[in-house]
Write a protein that holds these residues in place. Structure first.
Motif, PDB file in Angstrom:
ATOM      1  N   SER A   9       0.344  -1.181  -0.143  1.00  0.00           N
ATOM      2  CA  SER A   9       0.033   0.109  -0.311  1.00  0.00           C
ATOM      3  C   SER A   9       0.809   1.289  -0.125  1.00  0.00           C
ATOM      4  O   SER A   9       1.856   0.847   0.165  1.00  0.00           O
ATOM      5  N   ASP A  10       0.515   2.482  -0.888  1.00  0.00           N
ATOM      6  CA  ASP A  10       1.213   3.359  -0.406  1.00  0.00           C
ATOM      7  C   ASP A  10       0.634   4.213   0.252  1.00  0.00           C
ATOM      8  O   ASP A  10       1.494   5.567   0.697  1.00  0.00           O
ATOM      9  N   ARG A  11      -0.312   4.166   1.357  1.00  0.00           N
ATOM     10  CA  ARG A  11      -1.001   5.497   2.151  1.00  0.00           C
ATOM     11  C   ARG A  11      -1.482   4.706   3.625  1.00  0.00           C
ATOM     12  O   ARG A  11      -1.474   3.374   4.075  1.00  0.00           O
ATOM     13  N   PRO A  12      -1.014   5.532   5.044  1.00  0.00           N
ATOM     14  CA  PRO A  12      -1.792   4.724   5.923  1.00  0.00           C
ATOM     15  C   PRO A  12      -2.581   4.185   5.933  1.00  0.00           C
ATOM     16  O   PRO A  12      -4.025   4.613   5.525  1.00  0.00           O
ATOM     17  N   LYS A  68      -2.870  -3.166  -2.366  1.00  0.00           N
ATOM     18  CA  LYS A  68      -2.535  -3.465  -4.179  1.00  0.00           C
ATOM     19  C   LYS A  68      -2.239  -5.035  -3.701  1.00  0.00           C
ATOM     20  O   LYS A  68      -2.056  -5.386  -5.080  1.00  0.00           O
ATOM     21  N   GLY A  69      -1.713  -5.663  -2.923  1.00  0.00           N
ATOM     22  CA  GLY A  69      -1.720  -6.985  -2.357  1.00  0.00           C
ATOM     23  C   GLY A  69      -0.719  -7.408  -1.918  1.00  0.00           C
ATOM     24  O   GLY A  69      -0.561  -6.659  -0.628  1.00  0.00           O
ATOM     25  N   SER A  70      -0.804  -8.437  -1.579  1.00  0.00           N
ATOM     26  CA  SER A  70       0.108  -8.843  -0.509  1.00  0.00           C
ATOM     27  C   SER A  70       0.671  -9.920  -0.697  1.00  0.00           C
ATOM     28  O   SER A  70       0.346 -11.202  -1.797  1.00  0.00           O
ATOM     29  N   ARG A 247      -3.871   2.200  -9.411  1.00  0.00           N
ATOM     30  CA  ARG A 247      -3.368   2.690  -7.717  1.00  0.00           C
ATOM     31  C   ARG A 247      -4.600   3.258  -7.628  1.00  0.00           C
ATOM     32  O   ARG A 247      -5.269   3.928  -8.349  1.00  0.00           O
ATOM     33  N   PRO A 248      -5.338   2.434  -6.252  1.00  0.00           N
ATOM     34  CA  PRO A 248      -6.545   3.069  -5.732  1.00  0.00           C
ATOM     35  C   PRO A 248      -6.882   4.392  -5.684  1.00  0.00           C
ATOM     36  O   PRO A 248      -6.201   5.127  -4.946  1.00  0.00           O
TER      37      PRO A 248
END
Length: 573
Positions: A9-12, A68-70, A247-248
């Protein structure tokens, strides 16, 4: 054996931070953290113990629309720490721990306690009267039987996720997003069969699943009676998402953002469209504007400044100022490509037309196109003869076609995706809905031209839609089966046109980034084509953690000196 469990993820994400902190006490976990790639846990143990831990982690971490994934990978050494992660305040709709206990506040997801409701009575009221209202933790909510009237300004709520695939054009990722812990909404096109079954327009709607505990129970009850979907109106609508590549991106948040650190502004408070921004001790605070404050907002007076406000809002979030421009496309405000010069002014490199500037006598679309050259009148005559039912759209006021969605509506009329009886807004939505399903690799090239104009001694370039409309008419006469391809070509060619002007501005002043903003970007085809075309050579920036419209304008109005005398837009300290 050492393993790293990662969530990309690119955000908290508040609940992920909380769960990482909770797993810190697990005897196998030796480190955790949040970095540029997202959240992670690091553990050590034998194969069976780590397998059991993986199962526990998988069941504990809920699906988030921002992950976005794990993945799991073997590591040689730990890189995380044992320091607790900062947890933003949680206020999720519900989780597996509390969904069946509406009257209790949840310590896991932060959902508020709901007032007890007689679900069977609510369901019966809906069935007998066609609508039902209740109070949720997010305010008043009304569910209605599906109809065009009920869906005006409202969204679609599906009572069970099983009905999504057969009713909507939706991907598997879209289904997962709607079912995520945040319960967001997506703008999705309904299938023709679903639209015909419920006698509603075949277009895009904000779509969601139940986003509060009362709604969850009510949707289950109604689904048992055969109700698949309802129209939903909410005091606080669900967070609206789109996609920017993988990206959402948040088009419309459900709640005000946390205070943002920023430089001291030139104005202390600003109010716009239900949002008030004010500067207090080094931070911008956001709150809902009161009815009295919101009445002071003069949208027409602000129209020339929406882009400048948005540019300033995003620039102020940076510690060091960058050379930025904003590609601003709005349904209410002036649109185009704008930057800030060294004199503190906000010039447009290229601008879309707007009402009130073009002036002059009323000019129909047919008359405007006929002015292009000596062949144009013959084309207009042939088109009108071949498609007499579309002749009325050629009589529309050409000067009234300003913003991109208005031009898209005209394109929709011309190629026959919309009918002349459709409203402008519906015509544009029908075009987007059709183009979303386009699978072709190439499309026709549609030319967009500019005119050099001058206002108050300042020269600027203005988009001229005439050549584009002419091209659509010519292609339609040649092959009327290419409706969707032409619609796609219209949007894609506009994006290519924008790219050329961004490149020109970059050569003129040198750009670090281009900010994309404005409510026209709820058009996901437009957003994606711009990303693919413009993002190749230019750094694109979205307006996060703000939004594409109200929050950005309210904050930016604090920093635009030219608004200091505009009493209707902001209030002084």
């Amino acid at each position: 054996m050492k393993l790293k469990f990662s969530f990309v993820s690119d955000r908290p994400i508040g609940i992920y931070a909380r769960l990482c902190n909770q797993f810190a006490v697990h005897p196998l976990v030796f480190g955790f953290g949040f970095d540029d790639n997202g959240y992670f846990l690091e553990a050590e143990g034998d194969e069976q113990a780590l397998s059991d831990l993986a199962e526990l982690i998988g069941s504990a971490f809920p699906l988030s629309c921002f992950v976005k994934g794990s993945h799991i990978e073997a590591i040689e050494a730990f890189s995380g720490s044992a320091t607790e992660l900062e947890v933003d305040s949680l206020a999720l709709p519900y989780c597996r721990h509390c969904v069946e206990q509406a009257s209790l506040a949840c310590k896991h997801c932060g959902s508020a306690a709901e007032v007890e409701q007689d679900i069977d009575a609510l369901a019966q009221t809906f069935i007998e009267q066609g609508s039902v209202s209740y109070q949720s933790a997010n305010g008043a909510v009304t569910w209605s039987h599906l109809s065009n009237d009920a869906l005006q300004g409202s969204g679609l709520l599906f009572c069970d996720a099983k009905a999504l695939n057969e009713s909507l054009h939706i991907s598997n990722d879209g289904i997962k997003t709607l079912g995520s812990i945040e319960k967001p909404a997506l703008l999705l096109s309904v299938r023709e069969a679903f639209a015909n079954q419920h006698n509603i327009e075949h277009r895009r709607y904000p779509v969601q699943l139940a986003a509060d505990k009362i709604g969850y129970a009510l949707s289950k009850a109604l689904y048992k009676t055969g109700v698949t979907a309802v129209a939903i109106s909410q005091a606080r609508p669900a967070m609206l998402l789109s996609q920017f590549g993988e990206r959402p991106v948040v088009l419309r948040p459900q709640r005000m953002p946390a205070p943002l650190a920023a430089f001291e502004p030139v104005n202390a408070k600003a109010t716009y469209s239900g949002v008030q921004a004010c500067y207090v001790e080094g931070k911008i605070h956001f709150s809902a504007a009161t009815a009295e404050q919101d009445l002071r907002t003069d949208t027409q007076a602000l129209a020339p400044w929406g882009a400048a406000c948005t540019l300033e809002a995003i620039r102020q979030l940076d510690r060091f100022q960058r050379r930025s421009a904003v590609l601003y496309l709005s349904r209410q405000h002036y649109s185009g490509l704008l930057y800030k010069d060294d004199q503190g002014q906000y010039p447009w490199l290229v601008q879309l037309p707007h009402t009130g500037l073009d002036g002059g006598a009323q000019l129909s679309v047919a008359e405007a196109i006929a002015q292009l050259d000596h062949n144009a009148p013959k084309l207009v005559a042939n088109f009108s003869k071949r498609y007499p039912e579309r002749a009325t759209v050629l009589e529309r006021d050409f000067h009234g076609i300003c913003q991109f969605s208005q031009a898209l509506a005209q394109a929709s009329y011309l190629v026959g995706i919309a009918t002349p009886s459709d409203s402008e807004e519906l015509a544009a939505q029908k075009m987007i809905s059709a183009v979303e399903q386009y699978q072709g690799k190439v499309s026709q090239r549609i030319d967009f031209k500019v005119n050099k104009l001058e206002q108050q001694g300042s020269a600027y370039l203005q988009v001229d839609y005439r050549a584009a409309f002419r091209a659509l008419m010519s292609y339609t006469l040649a092959d009327e089966s290419q409706q969707v391809a032409l619609g796609y070509g219209f949007i894609d060619s506009f994006c290519d046109f924008v790219c050329n002007w961004v490149e020109q501005l970059d050569m003129d002043i040198g750009l670090d980034e281009v900010i994309i903003a404005g409510d026209e970007f709820d058009n996901n085809v437009l957003l994606e084509r711009l990303r693919l075309r413009l993002g190749k050579n230019t750094k694109l920036r979205l307006p996060e953690p703000l939004d594409f419209d109200e929050l950005s304008i309210a904050m930016g109005a604090l920093y635009v000196p030219q608004l200091a005398s505009s009493d209707c837009v902001f209030s002084a300290a």
